[in-house]
Write a protein that holds these residues in place. Sequence first.
Motif, mmCIF file in Angstrom:
data_model
loop_
_atom_site.group_PDB
_atom_site.id
_atom_site.type_symbol
_atom_site.label_atom_id
_atom_site.label_comp_id
_atom_site.label_asym_id
_atom_site.label_seq_id
_atom_site.Cartn_x
_atom_site.Cartn_y
_atom_site.Cartn_z
ATOM 1 N N TRP A 37 0.843 -1.203 0.000
ATOM 2 C CA TRP A 37 0.000 0.000 0.000
ATOM 3 C C TRP A 37 0.878 1.253 0.000
ATOM 4 N N ALA A 38 1.991 1.208 0.719
ATOM 5 C CA ALA A 38 2.910 2.347 0.746
ATOM 6 C C ALA A 38 3.440 2.643 -0.650
ATOM 7 N N LYS A 39 3.690 1.597 -1.416
ATOM 8 C CA LYS A 39 4.152 1.779 -2.793
ATOM 9 C C LYS A 39 3.104 2.529 -3.612
ATOM 10 N N GLN A 40 1.828 2.232 -3.364
ATOM 11 C CA GLN A 40 0.750 2.932 -4.065
ATOM 12 C C GLN A 40 0.623 4.372 -3.569
ATOM 13 N N LEU A 41 0.773 4.557 -2.264
ATOM 14 C CA LEU A 41 0.680 5.910 -1.710
ATOM 15 C C LEU A 41 1.782 6.813 -2.249
ATOM 16 N N ARG A 42 2.965 6.244 -2.483
ATOM 17 C CA ARG A 42 4.099 7.025 -2.998
ATOM 18 C C ARG A 42 3.805 7.644 -4.356
ATOM 19 N N LYS A 43 2.836 7.104 -5.060
ATOM 20 C CA LYS A 43 2.481 7.638 -6.369
ATOM 21 C C LYS A 43 1.637 8.907 -6.259
ATOM 22 N N LYS A 44 1.086 9.157 -5.080
ATOM 23 C CA LYS A 44 0.279 10.358 -4.869
ATOM 24 C C LYS A 44 1.200 11.533 -4.534
ATOM 25 N N ASN A 45 0.834 12.710 -5.011
ATOM 26 C CA ASN A 45 1.673 13.893 -4.813
ATOM 27 C C ASN A 45 1.949 14.201 -3.345
ATOM 28 N N GLU A 46 0.965 13.998 -2.479
ATOM 29 C CA GLU A 46 1.136 14.355 -1.080
ATOM 30 C C GLU A 46 2.163 13.483 -0.359
ATOM 31 N N TYR A 47 2.476 12.308 -0.912
ATOM 32 C CA TYR A 47 3.423 11.399 -0.260
ATOM 33 C C TYR A 47 4.746 11.255 -1.009
ATOM 34 N N LYS A 48 4.875 11.900 -2.160
ATOM 35 C CA LYS A 48 6.097 11.734 -2.959
ATOM 36 C C LYS A 48 7.348 12.195 -2.226
ATOM 37 N N ARG A 49 7.241 13.259 -1.476
ATOM 38 C CA ARG A 49 8.420 13.820 -0.807
ATOM 39 C C ARG A 49 8.486 13.474 0.677
ATOM 40 N N GLN A 50 7.585 12.631 1.118
ATOM 41 C CA GLN A 50 7.592 12.220 2.519
ATOM 42 C C GLN A 50 8.644 11.122 2.738
ATOM 43 N N PRO A 51 9.227 11.073 3.931
ATOM 44 C CA PRO A 51 10.172 9.981 4.225
ATOM 45 C C PRO A 51 9.455 8.626 4.185
#
Length: 98
Positions: A30-44
């Motif tokens: 799920w984290a891999k999918q979240l990384r595709k969203k703009n709000e999570y791209k730059r999050q650690p």
Amino acid sequence: MSAKNEKELDAKLMDFDGDRYDIVVLASMWAKQLRKKNEYKRQPHAVVIKVALDDILSGRVSKEDVLHVSKDNLEKEMKAQEEARLEAERKAKEPLKL
């Protein structure tokens, strides 16, 4: 994630009676999918994993949802790889132009 949210996440994880290894795998998918969203791209990565873990443990995202999205993305990736392979083969067969 705030301290209150951290404590709630810890409590959810401790109260979870299922297979914790499955939850870890689902959270990473799920984290891999979240990384595709703009709000999570730059999050650690740690933040995204915690959000994914919280989403799964709280029931906002089901196991079936995660598996369905991951399967769809894998199929798209495989199709793109096959198209790239076919294109490379086509180019290799073309005669060289001088």
